[in-house]
Design a protein around this motif. Structure first.
Motif, PDB file in Angstrom:
ATOM      1  N   MET A   1       0.837  -1.175   0.000  1.00 12.97           N
ATOM      2  CA  MET A   1       0.000   0.000   0.000  1.00 12.97           C
ATOM      3  C   MET A   1       0.882   1.239   0.000  1.00 12.97           C
ATOM      4  N   LYS A   2       0.565   2.204  -0.828  1.00 16.70           N
ATOM      5  CA  LYS A   2       1.368   3.411  -0.982  1.00 16.70           C
ATOM      6  C   LYS A   2       0.636   4.607  -0.362  1.00 16.70           C
ATOM      7  N   TYR A   3       1.377   5.388   0.443  1.00 18.11           N
ATOM      8  CA  TYR A   3       0.838   6.576   1.094  1.00 18.11           C
ATOM      9  C   TYR A   3       1.677   7.790   0.717  1.00 18.11           C
ATOM     10  N   THR A   4       1.013   8.869   0.331  1.00 23.78           N
ATOM     11  CA  THR A   4       1.714  10.096  -0.036  1.00 23.78           C
ATOM     12  C   THR A   4       1.802  11.015   1.180  1.00 23.78           C
ATOM     13  N   LEU A   5       3.004  11.517   1.429  1.00 23.86           N
ATOM     14  CA  LEU A   5       3.233  12.485   2.489  1.00 23.86           C
ATOM     15  C   LEU A   5       3.791  13.758   1.861  1.00 23.86           C
ATOM     16  N   SER A   6       4.010  14.784   2.634  1.00 26.02           N
ATOM     17  CA  SER A   6       4.443  16.071   2.075  1.00 26.02           C
ATOM     18  C   SER A   6       5.827  16.008   1.438  1.00 26.02           C
ATOM     19  N   PHE A   7       6.663  15.069   1.824  1.00 30.06           N
ATOM     20  CA  PHE A   7       8.035  14.983   1.341  1.00 30.06           C
ATOM     21  C   PHE A   7       8.284  13.851   0.355  1.00 30.06           C
ATOM     22  N   GLY A   8       7.310  12.992   0.161  1.00 30.65           N
ATOM     23  CA  GLY A   8       7.486  11.832  -0.707  1.00 30.65           C
ATOM     24  C   GLY A   8       6.398  10.819  -0.427  1.00 30.65           C
ATOM     25  N   TYR A   9       6.771   9.550  -0.424  1.00 31.67           N
ATOM     26  CA  TYR A   9       5.763   8.559  -0.105  1.00 31.67           C
ATOM     27  C   TYR A   9       6.350   7.360   0.619  1.00 31.67           C
ATOM     28  N   ILE A  10       5.442   6.594   1.221  1.00 29.90           N
ATOM     29  CA  ILE A  10       5.805   5.413   1.987  1.00 29.90           C
ATOM     30  C   ILE A  10       5.023   4.238   1.446  1.00 29.90           C
ATOM     31  N   ASN A  11       5.744   3.166   1.144  1.00 30.16           N
ATOM     32  CA  ASN A  11       5.123   1.894   0.763  1.00 30.16           C
ATOM     33  C   ASN A  11       5.135   0.985   1.977  1.00 30.16           C
ATOM     34  N   ILE A  12       3.988   0.458   2.319  1.00 29.36           N
ATOM     35  CA  ILE A  12       3.948  -0.553   3.373  1.00 29.36           C
ATOM     36  C   ILE A  12       4.200  -1.885   2.683  1.00 29.36           C
ATOM     37  N   ILE A  13       5.349  -2.465   2.932  1.00 25.31           N
ATOM     38  CA  ILE A  13       5.757  -3.696   2.261  1.00 25.31           C
ATOM     39  C   ILE A  13       5.201  -4.924   2.964  1.00 25.31           C
ATOM     40  N   SER A  14       5.151  -4.871   4.288  1.00 18.67           N
ATOM     41  CA  SER A  14       4.623  -5.985   5.072  1.00 18.67           C
ATOM     42  C   SER A  14       4.077  -5.441   6.379  1.00 18.67           C
ATOM     43  N   ASP A  15       3.688  -6.329   7.266  1.00 16.28           N
ATOM     44  CA  ASP A  15       3.143  -5.904   8.558  1.00 16.28           C
ATOM     45  C   ASP A  15       4.153  -5.138   9.404  1.00 16.28           C
ATOM     46  N   ASN A  16       5.449  -5.274   9.057  1.00 12.72           N
ATOM     47  CA  ASN A  16       6.457  -4.628   9.890  1.00 12.72           C
ATOM     48  C   ASN A  16       7.615  -4.011   9.104  1.00 12.72           C
ATOM     49  N   ILE A  17       7.420  -3.761   7.806  1.00 14.32           N
ATOM     50  CA  ILE A  17       8.453  -3.092   6.996  1.00 14.32           C
ATOM     51  C   ILE A  17       7.815  -2.001   6.135  1.00 14.32           C
ATOM     52  N   ALA A  18       8.410  -0.800   6.219  1.00 12.34           N
ATOM     53  CA  ALA A  18       7.984   0.326   5.384  1.00 12.34           C
ATOM     54  C   ALA A  18       9.147   0.748   4.501  1.00 12.34           C
ATOM     55  N   GLU A  19       8.828   1.113   3.260  1.00  8.48           N
ATOM     56  CA  GLU A  19       9.821   1.650   2.334  1.00  8.48           C
ATOM     57  C   GLU A  19       9.564   3.144   2.193  1.00  8.48           C
ATOM     58  N   ILE A  20      10.628   3.931   2.412  1.00  5.71           N
ATOM     59  CA  ILE A  20      10.531   5.381   2.360  1.00  5.71           C
ATOM     60  C   ILE A  20      11.197   5.878   1.079  1.00  5.71           C
ATOM     61  N   LEU A  21      10.487   6.703   0.314  1.00  3.59           N
ATOM     62  CA  LEU A  21      11.038   7.322  -0.892  1.00  3.59           C
ATOM     63  C   LEU A  21      10.780   8.823  -0.804  1.00  3.59           C
ATOM     64  N   VAL A  22      11.852   9.580  -0.697  1.00  5.74           N
ATOM     65  CA  VAL A  22      11.759  11.030  -0.584  1.00  5.74           C
ATOM     66  C   VAL A  22      11.854  11.626  -1.985  1.00  5.74           C
ATOM     67  N   ASP A  23      11.025  12.625  -2.260  1.00  2.00           N
ATOM     68  CA  ASP A  23      10.996  13.263  -3.578  1.00  2.00           C
ATOM     69  C   ASP A  23      12.296  13.999  -3.891  1.00  2.00           C
ATOM     70  N   GLU A  24      12.543  14.178  -5.179  1.00  8.26           N
ATOM     71  CA  GLU A  24      13.725  14.877  -5.686  1.00  8.26           C
ATOM     72  C   GLU A  24      13.796  16.300  -5.140  1.00  8.26           C
ATOM     73  N   GLY A  25      14.991  16.666  -4.628  1.00  4.49           N
ATOM     74  CA  GLY A  25      15.259  18.032  -4.210  1.00  4.49           C
ATOM     75  C   GLY A  25      14.707  18.441  -2.854  1.00  4.49           C
ATOM     76  N   VAL A  26      14.068  17.543  -2.151  1.00  3.64           N
ATOM     77  CA  VAL A  26      13.480  17.874  -0.853  1.00  3.64           C
ATOM     78  C   VAL A  26      14.590  18.129   0.170  1.00  3.64           C
ATOM     79  N   VAL A  27      14.347  19.101   1.024  1.00  2.00           N
ATOM     80  CA  VAL A  27      15.176  19.297   2.207  1.00  2.00           C
ATOM     81  C   VAL A  27      14.315  18.842   3.375  1.00  2.00           C
ATOM     82  N   MET A  28      14.643  17.678   3.920  1.00  2.00           N
ATOM     83  CA  MET A  28      13.856  17.123   5.026  1.00  2.00           C
ATOM     84  C   MET A  28      14.033  17.986   6.264  1.00  2.00           C
TER      85      MET A  28
END
Length: 132
Positions: A1-28
């Motif tokens: 499941m993919k969720y969009t946040l203000s800085f990029g998005y998060i994929n929920i890969i399993s019950d206990n693993i998330a994948e974080i992808l930050v958008d190009e050029g973002v300053v976190m």
């Protein structure tokens, strides 16, 4: 499941693993880090791991570097890097947070890094669950 946040998005890969992808050029910023924290706390209950997939170039403020990866239930962080600069950024973070002894491992994206990172995260989580 993919969720969009203000800085990029998060994929929920399993019950206990998330994948974080930050958008190009973002300053976190610290505010973005708090948004990320709230998301993780609302989706995971108990030990979890994070896969940071650095497919885009981005930076983090100093305050964010000090705060990120501070979750009590965060077991491991796998970072998939694609460039020398990415690797240097990971090294700087590990050095800055040396006292925290982050369970962080870097994988190279051009060498099947994402798959290797996921396998490592699952192994790290399995040791925690076998101890429970």
């Amino acid at each position: 499941m993919k969720y969009t946040l203000s800085f990029g998005y998060i994929n929920i890969i399993s019950d206990n693993i998330a994948e974080i992808l930050v958008d190009e050029g973002v300053v976190m910023t610290l505010e973005m880090c708090e948004e990320y924290d709230e998301f993780l706390l609302s989706h995971f209950h108990g030990p979890f791991a994070v896969l940071v997939n650095r497919i885009h170039n981005y930076t983090m403020t100093f305050e964010t570097r000090l705060h990120i990866a501070s979750h009590e239930d965060l077991v491991a962080i796998g970072v998939v890097s694609y460039t020398k600069q990415d690797s240097e950024d990971v090294e700087k973070l590990v050095e800055l947070r040396k006292v925290d002894k982050l369970n962080l491992r870097e994988f190279h994206g051009l060498d099947m890094g994402r798959g290797k990172a996921l396998a490592w995260l699952e192994r790290e989580l399995s040791t925690v669950y076998s101890d429970i």
